[in-house]
Design a protein around this motif. Structure first.
Motif, mmCIF file in Angstrom:
data_model
loop_
_atom_site.group_PDB
_atom_site.id
_atom_site.type_symbol
_atom_site.label_atom_id
_atom_site.label_comp_id
_atom_site.label_asym_id
_atom_site.label_seq_id
_atom_site.Cartn_x
_atom_site.Cartn_y
_atom_site.Cartn_z
ATOM 1 N N SER A 36 -7.063 4.749 -0.446
ATOM 2 C CA SER A 36 -5.984 3.901 -0.122
ATOM 3 C C SER A 36 -5.593 3.121 -1.580
ATOM 4 O O SER A 36 -6.652 2.810 -2.518
ATOM 5 C CB SER A 36 -6.430 2.983 0.913
ATOM 6 N N SER B 66 0.976 -1.173 0.194
ATOM 7 C CA SER B 66 0.077 -0.126 -0.019
ATOM 8 C C SER B 66 0.847 1.310 0.053
ATOM 9 O O SER B 66 2.077 1.269 0.285
ATOM 10 C CB SER B 66 -0.948 0.075 1.313
ATOM 11 N N SER C 212 -2.792 0.625 -3.629
ATOM 12 C CA SER C 212 -2.030 -0.525 -3.629
ATOM 13 C C SER C 212 -0.946 -0.493 -4.747
ATOM 14 O O SER C 212 -1.668 -0.280 -5.915
ATOM 15 C CB SER C 212 -2.678 -1.697 -3.510
#
Length: 140
Positions: A69, A26, A71
């Motif tokens: 978020s 992440s 990744s």
């Protein structure tokens, strides 16, 4: 797209790529590692991640459960471009040897010296160089 060496030239980007070579992570994890090791801000890491993403060195996906978020994952095509750029340098280096009329073929690089799986391009170049050498020798 920038030259692969330009992308690798920045220490923060290089460290990010090192981290991603170990696996997907992440943005927060990458930022924590790079901040701790290089002492840069989270904003600086975010900027370098965006630069890597825009130049195709990494891929990112947005987490559907947490839309803020991302990744990140290393793009294998970028590694192939980097491998080609290094092979081009070896080709220039090899031209220093041989005669003025033609270049001697390069000896094969031992397999244990290859640090990644993109050696196919190098082997192809070696076969082509050897074929050109043989053709030149047959023409004489």
């Amino acid at each position: 797209m920038a030259h692969p060496f330009e992308i690798m030239a920045h220490p923060v980007r290089r460290r990010i790529l090192d981290v991603l070579a170990l696996g997907d992570h992440s943005a927060g994890t990458i930022s924590e590692v790079v901040q701790a090791e290089l002492g840069v801000t989270r904003t600086a890491v975010s900027h370098q991640l965006r630069t890597l993403r825009e130049n195709g060195a990494v891929w990112s996906t947005v987490d559907p459960t947490e839309p803020r978020s991302r990744s990140y994952r290393l793009n294998p095509a970028f590694l192939a471009l980097l491998d080609d750029a290094v092979a081009d340098l070896f080709e220039l280096w090899e031209q220093r040897y041989g005669t003025a009329e033609r270049r001697a073929p390069s000896p094969p690089i031992p397999r244990e010296r290859r640090m990644h799986r993109f050696g196919d391009a190098e082997r192809r170049r070696q076969r082509e160089a050897l074929a050109a050498w043989v053709e030149d020798a047959d023409a004489d």
